[in-house]
Design an enzyme around this catalytic site. Sequence first.
Site, PDB file in Angstrom:
ATOM      1  N   CYS A   2       0.845  -1.191   0.000  1.00  0.00           N
ATOM      2  CA  CYS A   2       0.000   0.000   0.000  1.00  0.00           C
ATOM      3  C   CYS A   2       0.883   1.244   0.000  1.00  0.00           C
ATOM      4  O   CYS A   2       1.980   1.234   0.525  1.00  0.00           O
ATOM      5  CB  CYS A   2      -0.947   0.087   1.188  1.00  0.00           C
ATOM      6  SG  CYS A   2      -2.012  -1.325   1.377  1.00  0.00           S
ATOM      7  N   ARG A  27       3.567  -0.327  -4.938  1.00  0.00           N
ATOM      8  CA  ARG A  27       3.371  -0.835  -3.585  1.00  0.00           C
ATOM      9  C   ARG A  27       1.989  -1.463  -3.390  1.00  0.00           C
ATOM     10  O   ARG A  27       1.665  -1.954  -2.304  1.00  0.00           O
ATOM     11  CB  ARG A  27       3.553   0.292  -2.575  1.00  0.00           C
ATOM     12  CG  ARG A  27       4.956   0.855  -2.590  1.00  0.00           C
ATOM     13  CD  ARG A  27       5.089   1.885  -1.518  1.00  0.00           C
ATOM     14  NE  ARG A  27       4.948   1.273  -0.213  1.00  0.00           N
ATOM     15  CZ  ARG A  27       5.930   1.123   0.650  1.00  0.00           C
ATOM     16  NH1 ARG A  27       7.132   1.523   0.351  1.00  0.00           N
ATOM     17  NH2 ARG A  27       5.728   0.556   1.813  1.00  0.00           N
ATOM     18  N   TRP A  74      -3.178  -2.521  -1.461  1.00  0.00           N
ATOM     19  CA  TRP A  74      -2.999  -3.959  -1.648  1.00  0.00           C
ATOM     20  C   TRP A  74      -3.874  -4.590  -0.580  1.00  0.00           C
ATOM     21  O   TRP A  74      -3.594  -4.474   0.612  1.00  0.00           O
ATOM     22  CB  TRP A  74      -1.526  -4.347  -1.460  1.00  0.00           C
ATOM     23  CG  TRP A  74      -1.259  -5.789  -1.788  1.00  0.00           C
ATOM     24  CD1 TRP A  74      -0.958  -6.311  -3.006  1.00  0.00           C
ATOM     25  CD2 TRP A  74      -1.271  -6.905  -0.872  1.00  0.00           C
ATOM     26  NE1 TRP A  74      -0.782  -7.679  -2.918  1.00  0.00           N
ATOM     27  CE2 TRP A  74      -0.977  -8.070  -1.619  1.00  0.00           C
ATOM     28  CE3 TRP A  74      -1.510  -7.039   0.487  1.00  0.00           C
ATOM     29  CZ2 TRP A  74      -0.898  -9.335  -1.044  1.00  0.00           C
ATOM     30  CZ3 TRP A  74      -1.442  -8.306   1.061  1.00  0.00           C
ATOM     31  CH2 TRP A  74      -1.132  -9.436   0.282  1.00  0.00           C
ATOM     32  N   ASN A  98      -1.674   2.217   6.072  1.00  0.00           N
ATOM     33  CA  ASN A  98      -0.864   1.054   5.683  1.00  0.00           C
ATOM     34  C   ASN A  98      -0.661   0.213   6.931  1.00  0.00           C
ATOM     35  O   ASN A  98      -0.370   0.773   7.992  1.00  0.00           O
ATOM     36  CB  ASN A  98       0.525   1.478   5.180  1.00  0.00           C
ATOM     37  CG  ASN A  98       0.489   2.030   3.783  1.00  0.00           C
ATOM     38  OD1 ASN A  98      -0.568   2.085   3.167  1.00  0.00           O
ATOM     39  ND2 ASN A  98       1.636   2.442   3.293  1.00  0.00           N
ATOM     40  N   GLY A  99      -0.748  -1.097   6.789  1.00  0.00           N
ATOM     41  CA  GLY A  99      -0.510  -1.961   7.950  1.00  0.00           C
ATOM     42  C   GLY A  99      -1.731  -2.807   8.250  1.00  0.00           C
ATOM     43  O   GLY A  99      -2.668  -2.892   7.446  1.00  0.00           O
ATOM     44  N   GLU A 476      15.513 -19.130  -7.327  1.00  0.00           N
ATOM     45  CA  GLU A 476      15.292 -17.745  -7.743  1.00  0.00           C
ATOM     46  C   GLU A 476      14.795 -17.682  -9.193  1.00  0.00           C
ATOM     47  O   GLU A 476      13.876 -16.935  -9.514  1.00  0.00           O
ATOM     48  CB  GLU A 476      16.585 -16.931  -7.554  1.00  0.00           C
ATOM     49  CG  GLU A 476      16.505 -15.484  -7.983  1.00  0.00           C
ATOM     50  CD  GLU A 476      15.412 -14.660  -7.284  1.00  0.00           C
ATOM     51  OE1 GLU A 476      14.835 -15.144  -6.304  1.00  0.00           O
ATOM     52  OE2 GLU A 476      15.126 -13.552  -7.759  1.00  0.00           O
ATOM     53  N   LYS A 480      11.208 -16.064 -10.311  1.00  0.00           N
ATOM     54  CA  LYS A 480      11.117 -14.988 -11.315  1.00  0.00           C
ATOM     55  C   LYS A 480      10.110 -15.373 -12.383  1.00  0.00           C
ATOM     56  O   LYS A 480       9.276 -14.581 -12.785  1.00  0.00           O
ATOM     57  CB  LYS A 480      12.493 -14.812 -11.922  1.00  0.00           C
ATOM     58  CG  LYS A 480      13.205 -13.569 -12.035  1.00  0.00           C
ATOM     59  CD  LYS A 480      13.343 -12.495 -11.027  1.00  0.00           C
ATOM     60  CE  LYS A 480      12.484 -12.440  -9.845  1.00  0.00           C
ATOM     61  NZ  LYS A 480      13.036 -11.958  -8.637  1.00  0.00           N
ATOM     62  N   GLU A 483       6.392 -15.408 -10.839  1.00  0.00           N
ATOM     63  CA  GLU A 483       5.737 -14.184 -10.371  1.00  0.00           C
ATOM     64  C   GLU A 483       5.350 -13.244 -11.502  1.00  0.00           C
ATOM     65  O   GLU A 483       4.359 -12.543 -11.384  1.00  0.00           O
ATOM     66  CB  GLU A 483       6.539 -13.472  -9.280  1.00  0.00           C
ATOM     67  CG  GLU A 483       7.857 -12.901  -9.684  1.00  0.00           C
ATOM     68  CD  GLU A 483       8.596 -12.244  -8.511  1.00  0.00           C
ATOM     69  OE1 GLU A 483       7.965 -11.747  -7.588  1.00  0.00           O
ATOM     70  OE2 GLU A 483       9.840 -12.234  -8.560  1.00  0.00           O
ATOM     71  N   HIS A 499      12.602 -39.231  -6.744  1.00  0.00           N
ATOM     72  CA  HIS A 499      11.950 -39.764  -5.544  1.00  0.00           C
ATOM     73  C   HIS A 499      10.473 -39.383  -5.502  1.00  0.00           C
ATOM     74  O   HIS A 499       9.889 -39.288  -4.429  1.00  0.00           O
ATOM     75  CB  HIS A 499      12.698 -39.287  -4.292  1.00  0.00           C
ATOM     76  CG  HIS A 499      14.091 -39.813  -4.231  1.00  0.00           C
ATOM     77  ND1 HIS A 499      14.390 -41.114  -3.912  1.00  0.00           N
ATOM     78  CD2 HIS A 499      15.278 -39.222  -4.526  1.00  0.00           C
ATOM     79  CE1 HIS A 499      15.697 -41.306  -3.978  1.00  0.00           C
ATOM     80  NE2 HIS A 499      16.264 -40.164  -4.366  1.00  0.00           N
ATOM     81  N   LYS A 601       5.203  -4.573  -3.838  1.00  0.00           N
ATOM     82  CA  LYS A 601       6.658  -4.550  -3.696  1.00  0.00           C
ATOM     83  C   LYS A 601       7.144  -4.833  -2.280  1.00  0.00           C
ATOM     84  O   LYS A 601       7.997  -5.660  -2.065  1.00  0.00           O
ATOM     85  CB  LYS A 601       7.174  -3.197  -4.181  1.00  0.00           C
ATOM     86  CG  LYS A 601       8.694  -3.062  -4.162  1.00  0.00           C
ATOM     87  CD  LYS A 601       9.340  -3.938  -5.195  1.00  0.00           C
ATOM     88  CE  LYS A 601      10.850  -3.821  -5.209  1.00  0.00           C
ATOM     89  NZ  LYS A 601      11.451  -4.927  -5.986  1.00  0.00           N
TER      90      LYS A 601
HETATM   91  C1  AGP Z   1      10.891 -11.190  -5.468  1.00  0.00           C
HETATM   92  O1  AGP Z   1      10.916 -10.855  -6.794  1.00  0.00           O
HETATM   93  C2  AGP Z   1       9.804 -10.661  -4.670  1.00  0.00           C
HETATM   94  N1  AGP Z   1       9.359  -9.397  -4.998  1.00  0.00           N
HETATM   95  C3  AGP Z   1       9.831 -10.987  -3.190  1.00  0.00           C
HETATM   96  O2  AGP Z   1      10.052 -12.350  -3.063  1.00  0.00           O
HETATM   97  C4  AGP Z   1      10.806 -10.211  -2.282  1.00  0.00           C
HETATM   98  O3  AGP Z   1      12.118 -10.589  -2.539  1.00  0.00           O
HETATM   99  C5  AGP Z   1      10.422 -10.483  -0.816  1.00  0.00           C
HETATM  100  O4  AGP Z   1       9.114 -10.054  -0.589  1.00  0.00           O
HETATM  101  C6  AGP Z   1      11.359  -9.838   0.170  1.00  0.00           C
HETATM  102  O5  AGP Z   1      11.341  -8.449   0.088  1.00  0.00           O
HETATM  103  P1  AGP Z   1      12.447  -7.589   0.788  1.00  0.00           P
HETATM  104  O6  AGP Z   1      13.741  -7.916   0.126  1.00  0.00           O
HETATM  105  O7  AGP Z   1      12.027  -6.170   0.565  1.00  0.00           O
HETATM  106  O8  AGP Z   1      12.467  -7.957   2.231  1.00  0.00           O
END
Ligand code: AGP
Length: 606
Positions: A2, A27, A74, A98-99, A476, A480, A483, A499, A601
């Site tokens: 947010c 955000r 969000w 926010n929160g 990773e 990528k 997402e 397995h 984000k």
């Molecule tokens: C990765 O592409 C994501 N956006 C997500 O996994 C991110 O790395 C994770 O939420 C951690 O965020 P931070 O590094 O701001 O703590």
Amino acid sequence: MCGIIGYVGKENAKDVIISGLCALEYRGYDSSGIAYNVHNKIKTVKMEGKVANLKEKLSENSDLPNIGIGHTRWATHGKPNETNAHPHKVGITTLVHNGIIENYMELKNELKKFYRFKSETDTEVACALIDYYQNKEKDKLEALKMAQEKIIGSYAFAIIFDDEPCSLYTMRKDSPLIVAEKNNNYYVASDIAAILSYTNEYYLLDQGDIAKIADKITFYDKDLNIIKKDINVYHGTLNDVMKNGFDHFMLKEIHDEVTVYKNIINSYVPNLNILDLKKNFGSFLKYQKITIVGCGSAYHTGLAAKYLFENYANIPTNVEMASEYRYKKIFPDKKELVILISQSGETADTLEALRKAKENKIDTLGIINVLSSSIARESNKVIYCLAGCEIAVATTKAYLAQLLILSLLALLVAYEKGQMKKIEANKYLHDLSKLLKDTKEIINNKNYYQDIAKTFYQDREMFFIGRNIDFALCMEASLKMKEISYIHSEAYAAGELKHGTISLIEKDMVVFGIVTDPVIAPKTISNLKETKARGSRMILVTTKEIAKAYENDNSFEYIITVNNINPILQSLTIITTMQLISYYVALLKGENIDQPRNLAKSVTVE
Ligand code: AGP
């Protein structure tokens, strides 16, 4: 998670707020809204979906307000619709939040006798609580103090009241908020991106702080004592939050990777000498155990770094997801270092993991990108990633900055513990110039990765397999892909496949094998071939050296190669290739690359 923007000043508040919301949209982008005071009346406009919808709706009115608040959401409590969108208004109180208010149900039950609630949100309850106290106390600051005492959870609020048309109030706990002033214009924002076109100087609100903004800013602590604050300066430019000719922030940020590496080298190892690292990072000699904690990609950098700390520095290293660490039994050790990794420095789970480590008297080190963020400020020690602003939800340059810093740290610990001679450590460091060159070459060659992406972008699922550090890279690469392209992908330890999970391999399913370690290369490649025997399309991602042995093997659909560097830096270029492939898959599918569905984000809620 947010975004908040608030404004008081001489300009049209609507324009300032909309431009701030556009900058903050990364955000959260389920819905957005604005409330402003015009002719002593508060007007609220909210829309489902993107900020562009709100902008269009607002273009129909000619109001010229000088004070207002805005929010991009969000969703946590309640669907992403107009009713649940912020701002919320109860009585004479209007706010954005926010929160998460954890005790909102209990508060709602208490407040039901006085208010009728329209939304499903926790925010509306907080708004009612503040309204209730301002009515009772007849003093806004007292009301905010009382609300703070009653609320359990995290919050950053920007609040306006019907009967105080020229004042804006803010307060925060566990959710970031900044306040700024430029030429008698005043801003409140959840992050600097929202106000960078006006100023790069700002004040940070600490836990429990309240600020009142009218024709000046007054800061109060939680007991309402007036407090002074130091100005912080963001050392970036507006360019950091602009696409600068790129179609997407993600592609721009991949292009930034070489600059980020340069920043790290110039700041921490300018002479490519291990003693530079000792001077800039400090000493880690006393630690005999490392625990790395993070979420998502930050957790994945930890998984990769584990192999470096264990193989080169000979120090046992555990890696934990922050969301698990905060609720599990831990075994604190005086000689343990907990490393918290976070781009935003605000991730709720990582922040709580840090607090847990500190409560247990364990030394903490934050590897953080955003300056002065909560985790950076609360960690015993911090190393900044120097990756600049990262806007795309899918992290690219910040992940690689974290990984490079952890690789350098592993080298330092190896040297300090006598596991590696100075001459050997410096040899590794000299390869950093090669890393710059190789990364640049990969990015310049991006069309090659686009061509590969064209061959499978319509697929529905795929696998990434590898062993040891390569398995961490697979995690990773797979994240990528998932997402931003919404292709279901699994990262799997190559040896584990048979397995059970190999049953999922079907004809024509793409399986990537990531192989950087020549010693285990034949093992992973055998596992890859086992999938081929079941009909898969194999793509090998490896070093030029390892690839030589497979030059005449036509069973691979592609062999993607990177130049050999050294095992400590090898992972970095591999990841750049995987980021480019994911980017192009999502591009070909026409997905919203910078703002993938359901994500945001900075995850500031649990
Ligand atoms: C990765 O592409 C994501 N956006 C997500 O996994 C991110 O790395 C994770 O939420 C951690 O965020 P931070 O590094 O701001 O703590």
